[in-house]
Design a protein around this motif. Structure first.
Motif, PDB file in Angstrom:
ATOM      1  N   PRO A  80      46.028  44.577  31.114  1.00 34.28           N
ATOM      2  CA  PRO A  80      45.446  45.686  32.076  1.00 34.28           C
ATOM      3  C   PRO A  80      45.523  46.995  31.310  1.00 34.28           C
ATOM      4  O   PRO A  80      44.654  47.813  31.485  1.00 34.28           O
ATOM      5  N   ALA A  81      46.684  47.117  30.412  1.00 33.47           N
ATOM      6  CA  ALA A  81      46.700  48.436  29.875  1.00 33.47           C
ATOM      7  C   ALA A  81      45.389  48.867  28.865  1.00 33.47           C
ATOM      8  O   ALA A  81      45.160  49.888  28.635  1.00 33.47           O
ATOM      9  N   GLU A  82      44.914  48.085  28.328  1.00 37.57           N
ATOM     10  CA  GLU A  82      43.868  47.889  27.345  1.00 37.57           C
ATOM     11  C   GLU A  82      42.235  47.664  27.740  1.00 37.57           C
ATOM     12  O   GLU A  82      41.643  47.645  27.362  1.00 37.57           O
ATOM     13  N   SER A  83      42.599  47.485  29.385  1.00 36.97           N
ATOM     14  CA  SER A  83      41.022  47.069  29.969  1.00 36.97           C
ATOM     15  C   SER A  83      40.170  48.183  30.074  1.00 36.97           C
ATOM     16  O   SER A  83      38.858  48.060  30.151  1.00 36.97           O
ATOM     17  N   GLY A  84      40.752  49.437  30.178  1.00 37.90           N
ATOM     18  CA  GLY A  84      39.785  50.580  30.237  1.00 37.90           C
ATOM     19  C   GLY A  84      39.102  50.801  31.491  1.00 37.90           C
ATOM     20  O   GLY A  84      39.377  50.290  32.742  1.00 37.90           O
ATOM     21  N   VAL A  85      37.867  51.193  31.465  1.00 40.96           N
ATOM     22  CA  VAL A  85      36.888  51.261  32.431  1.00 40.96           C
ATOM     23  C   VAL A  85      36.544  50.143  33.474  1.00 40.96           C
ATOM     24  O   VAL A  85      36.319  49.912  34.255  1.00 40.96           O
ATOM     25  N   TYR A  86      36.187  49.021  32.271  1.00 43.57           N
ATOM     26  CA  TYR A  86      35.988  47.643  32.882  1.00 43.57           C
ATOM     27  C   TYR A  86      37.156  47.203  33.906  1.00 43.57           C
ATOM     28  O   TYR A  86      36.810  46.573  35.068  1.00 43.57           O
ATOM     29  N   GLY A  87      38.439  47.324  33.399  1.00 42.86           N
ATOM     30  CA  GLY A  87      39.369  46.879  34.184  1.00 42.86           C
ATOM     31  C   GLY A  87      39.557  47.702  35.696  1.00 42.86           C
ATOM     32  O   GLY A  87      39.582  46.861  36.609  1.00 42.86           O
ATOM     33  N   ARG A  88      39.514  49.012  35.355  1.00 40.14           N
ATOM     34  CA  ARG A  88      39.552  49.890  36.577  1.00 40.14           C
ATOM     35  C   ARG A  88      38.625  49.412  37.572  1.00 40.14           C
ATOM     36  O   ARG A  88      38.515  49.244  38.874  1.00 40.14           O
ATOM     37  N   PHE A  89      37.379  49.169  37.060  1.00 36.59           N
ATOM     38  CA  PHE A  89      35.966  48.748  37.814  1.00 36.59           C
ATOM     39  C   PHE A  89      36.305  47.503  38.471  1.00 36.59           C
ATOM     40  O   PHE A  89      36.075  47.412  39.819  1.00 36.59           O
ATOM     41  N   ALA A  90      36.769  46.546  37.770  1.00 35.27           N
ATOM     42  CA  ALA A  90      36.980  45.132  38.255  1.00 35.27           C
ATOM     43  C   ALA A  90      38.010  45.416  39.452  1.00 35.27           C
ATOM     44  O   ALA A  90      37.742  44.606  40.499  1.00 35.27           O
ATOM     45  N   ILE A  91      39.329  45.849  39.267  1.00 33.15           N
ATOM     46  CA  ILE A  91      40.195  46.182  40.241  1.00 33.15           C
ATOM     47  C   ILE A  91      39.452  46.624  41.697  1.00 33.15           C
ATOM     48  O   ILE A  91      39.804  45.955  42.680  1.00 33.15           O
ATOM     49  N   THR A  92      38.927  47.608  41.407  1.00 35.15           N
ATOM     50  CA  THR A  92      38.433  48.295  42.580  1.00 35.15           C
ATOM     51  C   THR A  92      37.536  47.301  43.337  1.00 35.15           C
ATOM     52  O   THR A  92      37.191  47.426  44.400  1.00 35.15           O
ATOM     53  N   PHE A  93      36.543  46.868  42.620  1.00 35.05           N
ATOM     54  CA  PHE A  93      35.511  45.894  43.141  1.00 35.05           C
ATOM     55  C   PHE A  93      36.333  44.814  44.049  1.00 35.05           C
ATOM     56  O   PHE A  93      35.854  44.575  45.137  1.00 35.05           O
ATOM     57  N   VAL A  94      37.303  44.205  43.212  1.00 37.95           N
ATOM     58  CA  VAL A  94      38.026  43.031  44.055  1.00 37.95           C
ATOM     59  C   VAL A  94      38.561  43.605  45.499  1.00 37.95           C
ATOM     60  O   VAL A  94      38.503  43.001  46.260  1.00 37.95           O
ATOM     61  N   ILE A  95      39.097  44.968  45.242  1.00 37.38           N
ATOM     62  CA  ILE A  95      40.036  45.315  46.502  1.00 37.38           C
ATOM     63  C   ILE A  95      38.718  45.617  47.697  1.00 37.38           C
ATOM     64  O   ILE A  95      38.945  45.261  48.673  1.00 37.38           O
ATOM     65  N   ALA A  96      37.550  46.187  47.272  1.00 36.49           N
ATOM     66  CA  ALA A  96      36.355  46.442  48.106  1.00 36.49           C
ATOM     67  C   ALA A  96      35.930  45.448  48.833  1.00 36.49           C
ATOM     68  O   ALA A  96      35.651  45.082  50.082  1.00 36.49           O
ATOM     69  N   VAL A  97      35.788  44.281  47.736  1.00 35.49           N
ATOM     70  CA  VAL A  97      35.002  43.195  48.322  1.00 35.49           C
ATOM     71  C   VAL A  97      36.033  42.494  49.285  1.00 35.49           C
ATOM     72  O   VAL A  97      35.628  42.039  50.548  1.00 35.49           O
ATOM     73  N   THR A  98      37.321  42.170  48.794  1.00 34.39           N
ATOM     74  CA  THR A  98      38.314  41.423  49.915  1.00 34.39           C
ATOM     75  C   THR A  98      38.440  42.173  51.372  1.00 34.39           C
ATOM     76  O   THR A  98      38.349  41.436  52.415  1.00 34.39           O
ATOM     77  N   LEU A  99      38.489  43.550  51.230  1.00 36.39           N
ATOM     78  CA  LEU A  99      39.004  44.407  52.418  1.00 36.39           C
ATOM     79  C   LEU A  99      37.509  44.075  53.358  1.00 36.39           C
ATOM     80  O   LEU A  99      37.715  43.797  54.594  1.00 36.39           O
ATOM     81  N   CYS A 100      36.236  44.256  52.840  1.00 37.32           N
ATOM     82  CA  CYS A 100      34.782  44.185  53.705  1.00 37.32           C
ATOM     83  C   CYS A 100      34.743  42.788  54.178  1.00 37.32           C
ATOM     84  O   CYS A 100      34.457  42.487  55.520  1.00 37.32           O
ATOM     85  N   LEU A 101      35.229  41.664  53.303  1.00 29.70           N
ATOM     86  CA  LEU A 101      34.934  40.378  53.760  1.00 29.70           C
ATOM     87  C   LEU A 101      35.971  40.160  54.796  1.00 29.70           C
ATOM     88  O   LEU A 101      35.481  39.304  55.841  1.00 29.70           O
TER      89      LEU A 101
END
Lengths: 246, 324
Positions: free
Chosen positions: B51-72
């Motif tokens: 996670p510490a080295e994932s940078g923008v990609y990691g940040r983006f992926a986490i946010t995406f997962v949260i948003a998808v889970t919540l909406c679903l």
């Protein structure tokens, strides 16, 4: 004069500086049916609310059933239990069933047993022709039915006199007649009644005496035939022409 | 329930614009925070690597997962009937909180060891102090409300001074005044009675106002009808006015009861061994503060839920006469 139920002598009443009643004199005999009419604000409701001391008068005497109404009275309960009152807005107790509404008076004031109070209540509900609504709550009834329950509730106390404070003013035209019918049959049975109402047909058919009030005074009174045929005062003529026009 | 409009409307959460909007908002909000350092980042390790080295990609992926889970989640719940919706949402929120608590690495054996004492001594004291105070406060409240509505100047003055004083002073101060102040005039009082007295007086003052507003909400015609039948003041109040005022009084009174339950922790300052006092002291020796504090919090919550259930049951009881 033991047959006098309500005796009003020179009664005056003020709301602050405003004089609502001015030297009112009136006697109601046992069995008499009296209709009080007059324009709004003429003090007719105030007058009959003085009869069971929902309002206090400041001058003169009111004697009800032999008891003088005054400031520091302990007997006000004794007066009220002999004087039934029916209100414009029914004022049924909404948290009790219709049957309970009719039972509580006899039970809590006269100490009548529950079974007996129930019997009396059903009997009077029968008389106002709604025994089948006994276990409903007031909100479930129509206005006319509620008002008839209110009449039954008062009757359960077996009062010496019934006061009606514009009993049909809050009702639909169709419901007015069912309440008036109840009141008429009550009158036929000899109940002493004082009614504040604008139902002139009722006054004509039932009243022994019609009283016209204006600006806190009794302007005119008489038997209904004369009262409606030849009113004496200008104010009465004007009022009657307004109210009978329709 | 709010007034139910009879016009059928589609389920809001199934409208495309709503879901898209919600997704966008959630996405934007969570993107604003860098969540790579949290336990969520750890959970996503298989996808985003360290996670510490994932940078923008990691940040983006986490946010995406949260948003998808919540909406679903929201869309799916939208299909369920009301009761299931309530149950599912409750359990989800509860699970989130449990997950939050597990991050404290609480020592469960320690909690299990201390819990019996926490309940038998702490919770028991809390409940009986509150219960007695609630009863006294209600009695004070009825008297106070009647006095505040009376035309008797003496009664009104006492009642209004009382409500003003006890609502105006901090409860903590009242506890001290009673426990430390009364002995000054030669009346020594134990800690528990002092606590009960302080709570009763304080909550009695708040509840006086609740009862007053409840009594005033009853139409004048009810008084007139009752008095015209011949009922005296007492009967009118007990049998006609208060029963009708109760449905108005109960929700805010339920609030007061729950609030009192927790404010009863203030009497710990005078040495009453109630729940909060024990929670603080028991954890101190071994520095396991969080264990005890969270246990106490949960116990408070459980009792509050009990009170809520009682409240809703009473409300249902009084709704009888309103059914058309």
């Amino acid at each position: 004069m033991s047959d006098t139920i309500i005796d009003v002598r020179n009664v005056s009443k003020w709301y602050g500086a405003f004089r609502v009643l001015t030297d009112v004199n009136l006697t109601v005999q046992k069995g008499e049916r009296i209709v009080i009419c007059g324009p709004s604000g003429s003090g007719k409701s105030t007058l009959i609310r003085c009869f069971n001391r929902l309002e206090a008068h400041q001058q003169g005497d009111i004697v009800v059933n032999g008891i003088i109404l005054h400031d520091k009275m302990r007997e006000v309960g004794a007066v009220r239990k002999n004087v039934g009152m029916v209100f414009q807005h029914f004022n049924l107790f909404p948290h009790m069933t219709v049957l309970m509404n009719c039972m509580v008076g006899p039970m809590w004031i006269k100490g009548v047993s529950q079974a007996e109070a129930r019997k009396t209540a059903l009997q009077f509900l029968e008389r106002v022709r709604i025994p089948e609504q006994a276990n409903k709550y007031p909100v479930q009834l129509s206005g006319g039915q509620q008002q008839r329950v209110a009449i039954a509730r008062s009757l359960c106390m077996q009062p010496a006199v019934m006061l009606f404070d514009e009993p049909t003013s809050a009702l639909d035209p169709e419901m007015v007649s069912e309440v008036l019918e109840t009141m008429t049959s009550l009158a036929r049975e000899g109940m002493t009644m004082v009614c504040v109402t604008h139902e002139m047909a009722f006054a004509r058919a039932v009243a022994d005496r019609v009283i016209f009030m204006n600006a806190g005074q009794i302007v005119e009174q008489g038997k209904p035939e004369e009262f409606f045929k030849n009113p004496q005062h200008e104010r009465t003529k004007l009022f009657l022409s307004q109210i009978l026009k329709h | 329930m709010l007034y139910p409009d009879t016009v059928e409307s589609d389920v809001l959460v199934h409208k495309p614009w709503f879901i898209t909007g919600l997704f966008a908002v959630v996405f934007a909000v969570f993107l604003a925070f860098d969540l790579t350092g949290t336990s969520l980042g750890d959970l996503m390790r298989p996808v985003i690597g360290d996670p510490a080295e994932s940078g923008v990609y990691g940040r983006f992926a986490i946010t995406f997962v949260i948003a998808v889970t919540l909406c679903l989640n929201i869309v799916l719940i939208g299909f369920a009937p009301l009761k299931v919706q309530v149950a599912v949402v409750w359990s989800e929120l509860l699970l989130l909180f449990l997950a939050f608590f597990t991050t404290f690495n609480l020592s469960l054996p320690f909690m299990a060891e201390k819990l019996p004492f926490l309940i038998t001594q702490g919770l028991f004291t809390t409940i009986y102090v509150s219960a007695i105070s609630i009863v006294i406060a209600s009695a004070i409240a009825i008297l106070g409300a009647v006095a505040k509505l009376s035309t008797n100047g003496f009664a009104y003055a006492i009642a209004s001074f009382y409500t003003s004083f006890f609502r105006g002073l901090p409860l903590l101060m009242q506890v001290y005044l009673i426990y430390l102040g009364l002995p000054q005039i030669g009346f020594v009082i134990d800690a528990v009675p002092a606590g009960i007295l302080a709570l009763s007086l304080c909550y009695g003052a708040y509840m006086t106002e609740i009862f007053r507003s409840g009594i005033q909400s009853i139409d004048r015609g009810q008084w007139e009808a009752s008095r015209s039948i011949g009922f005296g003041f007492g009967v009118t109040m007990r049998k006609i006015i208060l029963p009708q005022a109760l449905p108005v009084i109960i929700p805010p009174t339920g609030n007061q009861f729950i609030s009192m339950l927790k404010d009863s922790s203030l009497v710990s300052v005078i040495g009453v061994w109630e729940l909060m006092f024990l929670a603080r002291t028991l954890g101190q020796k071994s520095f396991q503060h969080m264990e005890m504090l969270i246990s106490a919090a949960m116990l408070y919550w459980i009792v509050s839920i009990g009170l809520e259930l009682i409240q809703s049951r009473i409300e249902r009881h009084y709704a009888r006469s309103k059914v058309r």
